[in-house]
Design a protein around this motif. Structure first.
Motif, PDB file in Angstrom:
ATOM      1  N   TYR A  35       0.850  -1.185   0.000  1.00  0.00           N
ATOM      2  CA  TYR A  35       0.000   0.000   0.000  1.00  0.00           C
ATOM      3  C   TYR A  35       0.889   1.241   0.000  1.00  0.00           C
ATOM      4  O   TYR A  35       2.030   1.208   0.448  1.00  0.00           O
ATOM      5  N   GLN A  37       0.743   5.367   1.244  1.00  0.00           N
ATOM      6  CA  GLN A  37      -0.005   6.337   2.047  1.00  0.00           C
ATOM      7  C   GLN A  37       0.631   7.710   1.882  1.00  0.00           C
ATOM      8  O   GLN A  37       1.838   7.871   2.021  1.00  0.00           O
ATOM      9  N   GLY A  42      -5.607   8.272   3.317  1.00  0.00           N
ATOM     10  CA  GLY A  42      -5.711   6.855   3.618  1.00  0.00           C
ATOM     11  C   GLY A  42      -4.702   6.035   2.852  1.00  0.00           C
ATOM     12  O   GLY A  42      -3.798   6.565   2.203  1.00  0.00           O
ATOM     13  N   LEU A  43      -4.853   4.730   2.929  1.00  0.00           N
ATOM     14  CA  LEU A  43      -3.953   3.812   2.252  1.00  0.00           C
ATOM     15  C   LEU A  43      -4.496   3.466   0.878  1.00  0.00           C
ATOM     16  O   LEU A  43      -5.662   3.116   0.727  1.00  0.00           O
TER      17      LEU A  43
ATOM     18  N   PHE B  90      -8.180   3.833  11.192  1.00  0.00           N
ATOM     19  CA  PHE B  90      -8.595   3.516   9.830  1.00  0.00           C
ATOM     20  C   PHE B  90      -9.626   2.407   9.841  1.00  0.00           C
ATOM     21  O   PHE B  90      -9.438   1.361  10.461  1.00  0.00           O
ATOM     22  N   PHE B 111      -9.073   0.575   2.351  1.00  0.00           N
ATOM     23  CA  PHE B 111      -9.074   1.437   3.523  1.00  0.00           C
ATOM     24  C   PHE B 111      -9.841   2.729   3.304  1.00  0.00           C
ATOM     25  O   PHE B 111      -9.886   3.263   2.192  1.00  0.00           O
ATOM     26  N   GLY B 112     -10.398   3.238   4.405  1.00  0.00           N
ATOM     27  CA  GLY B 112     -10.950   4.581   4.403  1.00  0.00           C
ATOM     28  C   GLY B 112      -9.826   5.593   4.542  1.00  0.00           C
ATOM     29  O   GLY B 112      -8.651   5.230   4.601  1.00  0.00           O
ATOM     30  N   GLU B 113     -10.186   6.854   4.616  1.00  0.00           N
ATOM     31  CA  GLU B 113      -9.177   7.919   4.653  1.00  0.00           C
ATOM     32  C   GLU B 113      -8.653   8.216   6.056  1.00  0.00           C
ATOM     33  O   GLU B 113      -7.764   9.043   6.206  1.00  0.00           O
ATOM     34  N   GLY B 114      -9.204   7.574   7.034  1.00  0.00           N
ATOM     35  CA  GLY B 114      -8.685   7.742   8.378  1.00  0.00           C
ATOM     36  C   GLY B 114      -9.421   8.800   9.184  1.00  0.00           C
ATOM     37  O   GLY B 114      -9.996   9.746   8.630  1.00  0.00           O
ATOM     38  N   TRP B 116      -8.501  11.254  12.415  1.00  0.00           N
ATOM     39  CA  TRP B 116      -7.419  11.737  13.289  1.00  0.00           C
ATOM     40  C   TRP B 116      -8.005  12.089  14.654  1.00  0.00           C
ATOM     41  O   TRP B 116      -8.716  13.084  14.797  1.00  0.00           O
TER      42      TRP B 116
END
Lengths: 113, 120
Positions: A35, A37, A42-43, B90, B111-114, B116
């Motif tokens: 992946y 980042q 995100g990843l 995440f 994955f989502g964008e996270g 924080w």
């Protein structure tokens, strides 16, 4: 100790140069993910490798899983600033019959124009 | 359309508070995950759910309680927040949960964008 080790931890290259990132597992892998980042994001899925000796390419990025399925390398040809970011390898391990993906420590790549 | 979306993206809260992070995926996947990325960028799995059932729980403090109302949603509730909970969380999903094999790419994790989270 980490199950998955990446090297180098960080890398600064001149634009146009080739580079390689390595990922080593202490266990046999059922699969290996790569992946990317970017900071604050995100990843992004790059590639997944499953078979020993398997090699995949996407644009200028090539990844390979060794025959013993314990090591993978990611190679970028003619790097560009858009390649900058953190590269993470993820190992698919067996967790009671389920896939558990454990990630490496990451490699931070900077590409200087 | 975002495949895996999580809210909020940023959250600053005081110690001791309770907060939730929501996650939704529109990929039709059966399996969802929560991962935590600490300040050193080390990404660790916390939970994994398949069709609303918990299948992986990685020794996370019981202040963290995931809830999956349906297979498209996996929310993370955190009680009594501590400074050490500050991290990026995440959410992720995949079609299946089994071990990879036979050339299937169905278990690729997206994955989502996270989110924080900063605890002050």
């Amino acid at each position: 100790s980490q199950e998955l080790e990446q090297s180098p931890q960080s890398l600064i290259v001149q634009e146009g140069k080739n580079l390689t990132i390595n990922c080593t597992s202490s266990k046999t892998l059922y699969g290996l993910y790569w992946y990317k980042q970017k900071y604050g994001e995100g990843l992004i899925f790059l590639m997944m490798l499953q078979k020993g000796g398997e090699e995949k390419s996407h644009e200028k990025i090539t990844a390979k899983l060794d025959e013993k399925k314990q090591q993978s390398s990611l190679h970028i040809t003619a790097s560009q600033p858009s390649h900058a970011g953190i590269y993470l390898c993820g190992a698919a391990l067996n967790s009671g019959g389920y896939q558990k993906v454990t990630f490496g420590t990451g490699t931070k790549l900077q590409v200087i124009p | 359309d975002t495949a895996v979306s999580q809210t909020p993206k940023y959250l600053v809260t005081q110690m001791g508070n309770d907060k939730s992070i929501k996650c939704e995926q529109n990929l039709g996947h059966d399996t969802m995950y929560w991962y935590k990325q600490d300040s050193k960028k080390f990404l660790k799995i916390m939970f994994s759910y398949n069709n609303k059932e918990l299948i992986i729980n990685e020794t996370v403090p019981n202040r963290f309680s995931p809830k999956s109302p349906d297979k498209a949603h996996l929310n993370l509730h955190i009680n009594s927040l501590e400074l050490g909970d500050s991290a990026v969380y995440f959410c992720a999903s995949s079609q299946g949960y089994g071990l990879l094999g036979g050339g299937s790419s169905g278990n690729t994790i997206y994955f989502g964008e996270g989110s924080w989270l900063t605890v002050v």
